[in-house]
Design an enzyme around this catalytic site. Structure first.
Site, mmCIF file in Angstrom:
data_model
loop_
_atom_site.group_PDB
_atom_site.id
_atom_site.type_symbol
_atom_site.label_atom_id
_atom_site.label_comp_id
_atom_site.label_asym_id
_atom_site.label_seq_id
_atom_site.Cartn_x
_atom_site.Cartn_y
_atom_site.Cartn_z
ATOM 1 N N HIS A 23 0.915 -1.186 -0.059
ATOM 2 C CA HIS A 23 0.068 0.090 0.153
ATOM 3 C C HIS A 23 0.761 1.194 -0.125
ATOM 4 C CE1 HIS A 23 -2.776 3.016 2.283
ATOM 5 N NE2 HIS A 23 -3.443 2.503 1.259
ATOM 6 N N GLU A 50 0.564 -0.812 -4.941
ATOM 7 C CA GLU A 50 -0.229 0.081 -5.061
ATOM 8 C C GLU A 50 -0.144 1.701 -4.940
ATOM 9 O OE1 GLU A 50 -3.536 2.870 -3.492
ATOM 10 O OE2 GLU A 50 -1.754 2.233 -2.598
ATOM 11 N N ASP A 52 -1.530 5.729 -5.797
ATOM 12 C CA ASP A 52 -2.599 6.504 -6.004
ATOM 13 C C ASP A 52 -2.062 7.625 -6.889
ATOM 14 O OD1 ASP A 52 -4.207 5.575 -3.810
ATOM 15 O OD2 ASP A 52 -2.715 6.209 -2.548
ATOM 16 N N HIS A 65 -1.311 10.518 -2.385
ATOM 17 C CA HIS A 65 -2.770 10.149 -2.110
ATOM 18 C C HIS A 65 -3.717 11.322 -2.247
ATOM 19 C CE1 HIS A 65 -5.812 9.323 1.065
ATOM 20 N NE2 HIS A 65 -5.837 8.150 0.287
#
Length: 330
Positions: A23, A50, A52, A65
């Site tokens: 993450h 992952e 963003d 993010h």
């Protein structure tokens, strides 16, 4: 207290071996969304990382993010950028600070990254200032090089943040996304890339333009009826629910029996990527905490075991090494 797979009742995953997804990189060990965080996760052995994605003023996708930059960079210490501080309404919420959409890539590249949660993860602050904000292009190049170096493919889950907001300001995320993926030879059905969003609009749009898998993210409060899942199945290949939608917490914050969400999704052929599993007590169910200190490490392994017992297909985590250790258990 440890929650075992046996106690929860085993539900089968749709995949042979559930995936461990880092993450924002290994963000339990490095400042999030830095190349070092991604490389650290890859060294640990993750299946995917992952990211963003948001857009700069000149339409370049970068890994952040939040649109607001002061929590994860040194922008507030930059007097030459003080004039860019303002209040901006994003998805109906007013925020004050400095925003990615107001800086060009060149301007953004002058900032240094820092740990988002220094009180919770003080060790990560040792890496403050070591790197800048990476673009999607830079991350793809790094992941490609690491995959070759290590002799195994590393996948990517790309989350498109604030998609409707970007549409409204003339910076649609899907246009540069597909362009960059095509440039790297990753816009095809067998590429190890998945596209995620909380907003169905952009996923529906992308589903008509690419064969990459779509994952509909789900937060607490989202509708989970069979009809809602049927609607998701029209455009998506999987769901990404908050962990508490799979393992509901009772009034004391403890988890027990899983919900039917994984089984319901699997009946439609939808994969389940659950988020976000973290090791600190403050993020864990109350019956998996060790002691009372909120930033002490609790029984994250127990949380992962319970989620695997519920049949999830992937665990998205800040501490991938702990999740990988569970998967290696006999």
């Amino acid at each position: 207290m440890t929650v075992s797979r046996e106690a929860l009742g085993r539900t089968s995953s749709l995949v042979l071996t559930p995936a461990v997804v880092a993450h924002r990189g290994a963000s339990g060990h490095r400042p999030e969304h830095t190349l070092d965080a991604y490389r650290t996760a890859i060294r640990m052995g993750v299946d995917d990382i992952e990211l963003d994605l948001v857009a700069t003023r000149d339409g370049v996708l970068v890994a952040r993010h939040d649109l607001e930059l002061s929590a994860t960079t040194d922008v507030a210490d930059r007097p030459d950028l003080a004039h860019l501080r303002r209040t901006l309404v994003v998805d109906g919420v007013a925020q004050e600070g400095w925003f990615v959409q107001d800086l060009t890539l060149a301007e953004l590249k002058t900032l240094a990254t820092r740990e988002r949660m220094p009180g919770t993860r003080p060790a990560n602050t040792a890496y403050d200032g070591a790197e800048g904000v990476p673009s999607l292009t830079e991350v793809l190049a790094m992941v490609g090089a690491e995959s070759v170096r290590r002799g195994r493919p590393v996948g990517l889950l790309l989350e498109l943040k604030h998609a409707a907001h970007h549409d409204a300001i003339g910076l649609p995320l899907d246009v540069p996304l597909l362009r960059v993926l095509a440039r790297h030879g990753l816009d095809h059905a067998w590429a190890r890339v998945g596209l995620m969003s909380f907003e169905p609009g952009i996923l529906r749009r992308l589903a008509g333009r690419t064969r990459l898998p779509m994952i509909q993210l789900l937060d607490l409060g989202d509708e989970l009826t069979p009809e809602a899942l049927d609607a998701i199945d029209e455009y998506a290949d999987g769901i990404g629910p908050h962990a508490s939608l799979v393992l509901p917490r009772d009034r004391t914050g403890a988890v027990g029996e899983p919900s039917s969400l994984v089984r319901d999704a699997h009946r439609l052929g939808l994969t389940v990527h659950v988020w976000t599993v973290r090791a600190e007590n403050r993020f864990l169910p109350s019956n998996l905490r060790h002691g009372d200190a909120p930033d002490a490490l609790g029984d994250m392994a127990g949380h992962v075991r319970a989620l695997l017992g519920a049949g999830v297909d992937a665990v998205i985590t800040d501490h991938p090494e702990a999740a990988l250790a569970v998967l290696r258990e006999p």
